[in-house]
Design a protein around this motif. Structure first.
Motif, PDB file in Angstrom:
ATOM      1  N   SER A 107       0.854  -1.187   0.000  1.00 34.71           N
ATOM      2  CA  SER A 107       0.000   0.000   0.000  1.00 34.71           C
ATOM      3  C   SER A 107       0.886   1.233   0.000  1.00 34.71           C
ATOM      4  CB  SER A 107      -0.899   0.024   1.233  1.00 34.71           C
ATOM      5  OG  SER A 107      -1.967  -0.876   1.053  1.00 34.71           O
ATOM      6  N   THR A 108       0.471   2.241  -0.742  1.00 33.84           N
ATOM      7  CA  THR A 108       1.249   3.484  -0.773  1.00 33.84           C
ATOM      8  C   THR A 108       0.400   4.621  -0.230  1.00 33.84           C
ATOM      9  OG1 THR A 108       0.534   4.320  -2.917  1.00 33.84           O
ATOM     10  CG2 THR A 108       2.300   2.678  -2.934  1.00 33.84           C
ATOM     11  N   GLY A 109       1.033   5.540   0.478  1.00 37.63           N
ATOM     12  CA  GLY A 109       0.338   6.756   0.904  1.00 37.63           C
ATOM     13  C   GLY A 109       0.838   7.299   2.225  1.00 37.63           C
ATOM     14  N   ASP A 110       1.213   8.594   2.230  1.00 36.74           N
ATOM     15  CA  ASP A 110       1.648   9.282   3.458  1.00 36.74           C
ATOM     16  C   ASP A 110       0.538   9.316   4.495  1.00 36.74           C
ATOM     17  OD1 ASP A 110       4.133   9.869   2.444  1.00 36.74           O
ATOM     18  OD2 ASP A 110       3.543  11.840   1.667  1.00 36.74           O
ATOM     19  N   GLU A 111      -0.719   9.209   4.016  1.00 36.42           N
ATOM     20  CA  GLU A 111      -1.853   9.378   4.934  1.00 36.42           C
ATOM     21  C   GLU A 111      -2.191   8.103   5.695  1.00 36.42           C
ATOM     22  OE1 GLU A 111      -1.885   8.776   1.781  1.00 36.42           O
ATOM     23  OE2 GLU A 111      -3.842   8.302   0.918  1.00 36.42           O
ATOM     24  N   LEU A 112      -1.506   6.998   5.374  1.00 40.36           N
ATOM     25  CA  LEU A 112      -1.955   5.703   5.898  1.00 40.36           C
ATOM     26  C   LEU A 112      -1.287   5.323   7.212  1.00 40.36           C
ATOM     27  CD1 LEU A 112      -1.862   3.655   2.573  1.00 40.36           C
ATOM     28  CD2 LEU A 112      -3.821   4.849   3.595  1.00 40.36           C
ATOM     29  N   ARG A 168       2.352  13.439  -5.928  1.00 42.27           N
ATOM     30  CA  ARG A 168       3.119  12.463  -5.153  1.00 42.27           C
ATOM     31  C   ARG A 168       2.735  11.040  -5.525  1.00 42.27           C
ATOM     32  NH1 ARG A 168       3.362  14.880   0.944  1.00 42.27           N
ATOM     33  NH2 ARG A 168       4.674  16.674   0.480  1.00 42.27           N
ATOM     34  N   ASP A 169       2.263  10.842  -6.735  1.00 46.02           N
ATOM     35  CA  ASP A 169       1.930   9.499  -7.202  1.00 46.02           C
ATOM     36  C   ASP A 169       3.156   8.903  -7.877  1.00 46.02           C
ATOM     37  OD1 ASP A 169      -0.607   9.568  -6.182  1.00 46.02           O
ATOM     38  OD2 ASP A 169      -1.519  10.330  -8.020  1.00 46.02           O
ATOM     39  N   TRP A 170       3.897   8.110  -7.133  1.00 46.73           N
ATOM     40  CA  TRP A 170       5.222   7.668  -7.591  1.00 46.73           C
ATOM     41  C   TRP A 170       5.244   6.261  -8.164  1.00 46.73           C
ATOM     42  CZ3 TRP A 170       8.159  11.448  -8.469  1.00 46.73           C
ATOM     43  CH2 TRP A 170       8.241  12.553  -7.620  1.00 46.73           C
ATOM     44  N   LEU A 205       5.752   5.158   2.080  1.00 42.63           N
ATOM     45  CA  LEU A 205       5.417   6.584   2.013  1.00 42.63           C
ATOM     46  C   LEU A 205       5.513   7.074   0.573  1.00 42.63           C
ATOM     47  CD1 LEU A 205       7.235   7.904   5.214  1.00 42.63           C
ATOM     48  CD2 LEU A 205       4.833   7.247   4.920  1.00 42.63           C
ATOM     49  N   ASP A 206       4.895   8.209   0.322  1.00 47.43           N
ATOM     50  CA  ASP A 206       4.900   8.779  -1.039  1.00 47.43           C
ATOM     51  C   ASP A 206       6.250   9.456  -1.296  1.00 47.43           C
ATOM     52  OD1 ASP A 206       2.275   7.980  -1.760  1.00 47.43           O
ATOM     53  OD2 ASP A 206       1.464   9.593  -0.532  1.00 47.43           O
ATOM     54  N   ASP A 207       7.243   8.621  -1.501  1.00 45.12           N
ATOM     55  CA  ASP A 207       8.599   9.095  -1.715  1.00 45.12           C
ATOM     56  C   ASP A 207       9.203   8.192  -2.780  1.00 45.12           C
ATOM     57  OD1 ASP A 207      11.276  10.361  -0.561  1.00 45.12           O
ATOM     58  OD2 ASP A 207      11.600   8.198  -0.762  1.00 45.12           O
ATOM     59  N   GLY A 213      -2.860   2.643  -4.741  1.00 47.03           N
ATOM     60  CA  GLY A 213      -2.663   4.090  -4.611  1.00 47.03           C
ATOM     61  C   GLY A 213      -1.426   4.545  -5.372  1.00 47.03           C
ATOM     62  N   GLY A 214      -1.284   5.852  -5.435  1.00 40.57           N
ATOM     63  CA  GLY A 214      -0.085   6.445  -6.014  1.00 40.57           C
ATOM     64  C   GLY A 214       0.092   6.192  -7.496  1.00 40.57           C
ATOM     65  N   VAL A 215      -1.016   5.900  -8.195  1.00 41.68           N
ATOM     66  CA  VAL A 215      -0.863   5.493  -9.594  1.00 41.68           C
ATOM     67  C   VAL A 215      -1.580   6.469 -10.536  1.00 41.68           C
ATOM     68  CG1 VAL A 215      -2.863   3.954  -9.812  1.00 41.68           C
ATOM     69  CG2 VAL A 215      -0.726   3.360 -10.956  1.00 41.68           C
TER      70      VAL A 215
HETATM   71 MG    MG Z   1      -1.830   8.154  -2.557  1.00 38.36          MG
END
Ligand code: MG
Ligand code: AMP
Length: 416
Positions: free
Chosen positions: A183-188, A256-258, A226-228, A249-251
């Motif tokens: 899973s990707t995301g700074d918010e998670l 910040r969609d890496w 994280l979104d990095d 996510g992030g797609v």
């Molecule tokens: Mg995201």
């Protein structure tokens, strides 16, 4: 691209996983890697279907007939010797028939034992018997050399028993594909942790864990990244050791969609199609080495529906399932649904039996792709074709069934 085209591309040339040997009891729920043949007869010998007397049917032309009881055979005994004219063998259910002579069994209910005399035990047979009556023939169930199960068969309870009845101790099953979940995301944050302001719990890793397991894959939880860019690259590199990698996510096109960038930087072969379907966008597909990658959308519903559409058939093919696709059944729709042409819609629906014995499909309220509770209620996805402009109440539709539990009943439902 249409949904069908995308599925066809994703499922083309998916290799089946190799076989592994498992003790029979541990093979439950797995798929057979090779067909199973019997090298013996089931049952192994002609045997009695009833408690009674093994007889020569020709002796019973005009019943009642008095016969001499030669011996008694129980289940598990070796067969009695040849049965001469005028003789019977007392025989129990499952006991082998005499080696020769006897060709039928008369049930004990149709006989009367005569008081013993010096000439030995005797029995009156009160009825006639047809040749073969109440005899279970050797090989009646399975003959030697017969294929009992094809490759690709599920080892369910009945098949466990069937294989056991052939004396099979070990079976070759298809290895389960390892499916990495990232899973990707700074918010998670993980459930159990304290979310900071603006943070939410990671739910996608859990739905995917369940979905992978439910379809026979071996989930590997790779946690949250994280979104990095660098962190995402490192996480992808590690996760790509699996057979399948699912990211969420992030797609999309956010700053910040890496995921796509990171996959490309890692040398993945990427295909990014605009599949004309709702929900399920955005998504990207590709491969890194032998690992098949599915970059699913972050929205919880898109993630689940994306899994059902794109990932599940690939996992089932890796498992050697000859029918890797979920069932689609006809139903009647309970309400009018208006739709714009251009994209296919997969609407979450609750299913119910309708009075005529068919199925009734009703939408689960909001179809927003963030509303996971609607997936929790849904039994299936109502399929509206790309060019459809909607359906009127009472019209016939197709529903992909995800959950058959609505057919289970609280009370016995034999319909007698
Ligand atoms: Mg995201
Ligand atoms: P993204 O595609 O990364 O922009 O995510 C789309 C939406 O899905 C955002 O509202 C995210 O917060 C949400 N989301 C992404 N990943 C997860 C996840 N693992 N669990 C729950 N919600 C998520």
């Amino acid at each position: 691209m249409d949904v069908d085209q995308a599925i066809a591309k994703l499922t083309r040339g998916v290799p089946r996983k190799p076989a592994r040997t498992l003790p029979l009891a541990e093979a439950h729920g797995r798929i057979l890697a090779e067909p199973m043949f019997s090298d013996l007869s089931v049952p192994p010998l002609d045997n009695s279907a009833m408690d009674g007397f093994a007889v020569r049917s020709a002796d019973l032309g005009q019943p009642p007939v008095r016969l001499s009881v030669a011996t008694t055979t129980f289940a598990g005994d070796p067969p009695a010797g040849p049965l001469g004219p005028g003789h019977a063998v007392r025989i129990m259910t499952g006991a082998p028939m005499p080696v020769a002579g006897a060709d039928a069994v008369v049930r004990v209910e149709d006989t009367r034992v005569v008081a013993p005399t010096d000439g030995g035990e005797q029995v009156d047979i009160l009825v006639g018997a047809a040749p073969g009556g109440f005899v279970r023939r050797a090989g009646e169930d399975i003959r030697p050399g017969q294929q009992v199960l094809p490759a690709g068969a599920l080892v369910n309870a009945a098949n466990l028993g069937l294989l056991a009845s052939l004396g099979v101790g070990h079976v070759q099953v298809v290895q389960r594909p390892r499916v990495a979940i990232l899973s990707t995301g700074d918010e998670l944050v993980r459930p159990g942790q304290q979310p900071g302001p603006g943070q939410i719990f990671n739910s996608n890793s859990f739905t995917l864990l369940g979905l992978v397991r439910e379809c026979g894959g071996l989930p590997i939880d790779c946690g949250i990244v994280l979104d990095d860019l660098d962190a995402t690259r490192a996480a992808l590199r590690q996760a790509a050791a699996a057979d399948v990698l699912i990211t969420t996510g992030g797609v999309s096109m956010g700053e910040r969609d890496w995921v796509r960038v990171a996959l490309e930087a890692e040398g993945a072969q990427l295909q990014f199609w605009k599949v004309a379907v709702k929900p399920g966008k955005p998504a990207c597909f590709g491969s890194l080495g032998a690992c098949r990658i599915f970059g699913l959308a972050g929205n919880p519903v898109s993630c689940m529906v994306g899994f059902y559409q794109w990932v599940r058939p690939v996992i089932r093919l890796m498992l050697g399932d000859p029918r890797p696709h979920l069932p689609v059944v006809p139903a009647t729709v309970s309400e009018t649904i208006c739709k714009r042409p251009g994209r296919a819609w997969l609407e979450r629906v609750v299913l119910d039996r309708d009075p005529s014995g068919g199925l009734l499909a009703s939408r689960t309220g909001s179809q927003s792709s963030g509303v996971l509770s609607s997936m929790s209620q849904a039994h299936g996805l109502l399929l509206l074709h790309r060019e459809s402009t909607g359906v009127a109440q009472g019209e016939r539709v197709s529903v992909m069934v995800l959950d058959w539990s609505f057919l289970h009943s609280r009370e016995p439902d034999y319909g007698w």
